[in-house]
Design a protein around this motif. Structure first.
Motif, short mmCIF file in Angstrom:
data_model
loop_
_atom_site.label_atom_id
_atom_site.label_comp_id
_atom_site.label_asym_id
_atom_site.label_seq_id
_atom_site.Cartn_x
_atom_site.Cartn_y
_atom_site.Cartn_z
N ILE A 43 0.85 -1.20 0.00
CA ILE A 43 0.00 0.00 0.00
C ILE A 43 0.88 1.25 0.00
O ILE A 43 1.87 1.32 0.72
N ARG A 44 0.53 2.20 -0.84
CA ARG A 44 1.24 3.48 -0.89
C ARG A 44 0.28 4.59 -0.45
O ARG A 44 -0.77 4.77 -1.07
N VAL A 45 0.66 5.31 0.57
CA VAL A 45 -0.16 6.42 1.04
C VAL A 45 0.13 7.64 0.17
O VAL A 45 1.27 8.03 0.00
N THR A 56 -3.01 4.08 -2.67
CA THR A 56 -3.17 3.21 -3.83
C THR A 56 -2.61 1.84 -3.48
O THR A 56 -1.73 1.71 -2.61
N PHE A 57 -3.14 0.84 -4.17
CA PHE A 57 -2.81 -0.54 -3.85
C PHE A 57 -2.92 -1.37 -5.12
O PHE A 57 -3.95 -1.37 -5.78
N ARG A 58 -1.85 -2.05 -5.50
CA ARG A 58 -1.87 -2.96 -6.64
C ARG A 58 -2.22 -4.35 -6.13
O ARG A 58 -1.57 -4.86 -5.23
N LYS A 135 -11.80 1.91 -5.41
CA LYS A 135 -12.12 2.10 -6.83
C LYS A 135 -10.97 1.61 -7.69
O LYS A 135 -9.80 1.75 -7.30
N ASN A 136 -11.29 1.07 -8.85
CA ASN A 136 -10.28 0.71 -9.82
C ASN A 136 -9.75 2.01 -10.40
O ASN A 136 -10.50 2.80 -10.96
N LYS A 137 -8.45 2.24 -10.24
CA LYS A 137 -7.88 3.52 -10.65
C LYS A 137 -7.96 3.73 -12.17
O LYS A 137 -8.18 4.85 -12.62
N ALA A 138 -7.82 2.68 -12.96
CA ALA A 138 -7.83 2.82 -14.42
C ALA A 138 -9.24 3.04 -14.97
O ALA A 138 -9.43 3.87 -15.87
#
Length: 158
Positions: A43-45, A56-58, A135-138
């Motif tokens: 996870i990136r804050v 964001t989280f992949r 939410k899906n970022k793309a």
């Protein structure tokens, strides 16, 4: 009964995968637990301020179900952790989850990048409420929305 037994029996691949898992003991309140590290790794804050958290989280393969989608349990864990983190950003002491309600509205697959936003809804006594949106970022598709209630001891006014 036989079907239940079959569904709980691990395949050779699953058994080998589980045997490679290393679970180190941790000091509660000092180190992240295995579960927290397992779920939150990556996870990136992006932004944090009182009452708000954006990250964001992949989606990693370790958190997917048999269909390759982010599992419901992983989503619940992300809602739980993000809700608690938003309260920390609000300057509140650690609280425990007492209720979560999650609407599963879409799916996320391996390597999809999710945008997770959390807002603190408010506080009443020792209770706090948050809302977490994944939410899906793309595509912008909402994967899940969670409402999360937490409780903790009030700070002494003495």
């Amino acid at each position: 009964m036989e079907k239940a037994r079959e569904s709980l029996t691990l395949t050779k691949r699953e058994s080998e995968s589980m045997s490679r898992l290393v679970v180190n003991p941790h000091r509660a309140g000092h180190d992240p637990s295995f579960f927290e590290g397992f779920t939150l790794k990556g996870i990136r804050v992006n932004r944090i301020e009182p009452g708000f958290l954006s990250c964001t989280f992949r989606v990693p393969p370790r958190l997917t179900d048999k269909n390759g989608n982010l599992s419901a349990g992983a989503i619940a864990s992300l809602v739980d952790e993000a809700g608690g983190a938003a309260l920390s950003a609000d300057g509140l002491p650690t609280k425990v989850s007492v209720d979560m309600s999650i609407a599963f509205m879409g799916t996320a697959s391996v390597d999809d990048e999710l945008e997770i936003t959390t807002r603190v809804l408010g506080h009443k006594g020792g209770y706090s409420g948050t809302v977490v949106l994944l939410k899906n970022k793309a595509t912008g598709e909402v994967v899940a929305e969670g409402r999360h209630s937490l409780f903790g001891r009030l700070l002494s006014k003495i």
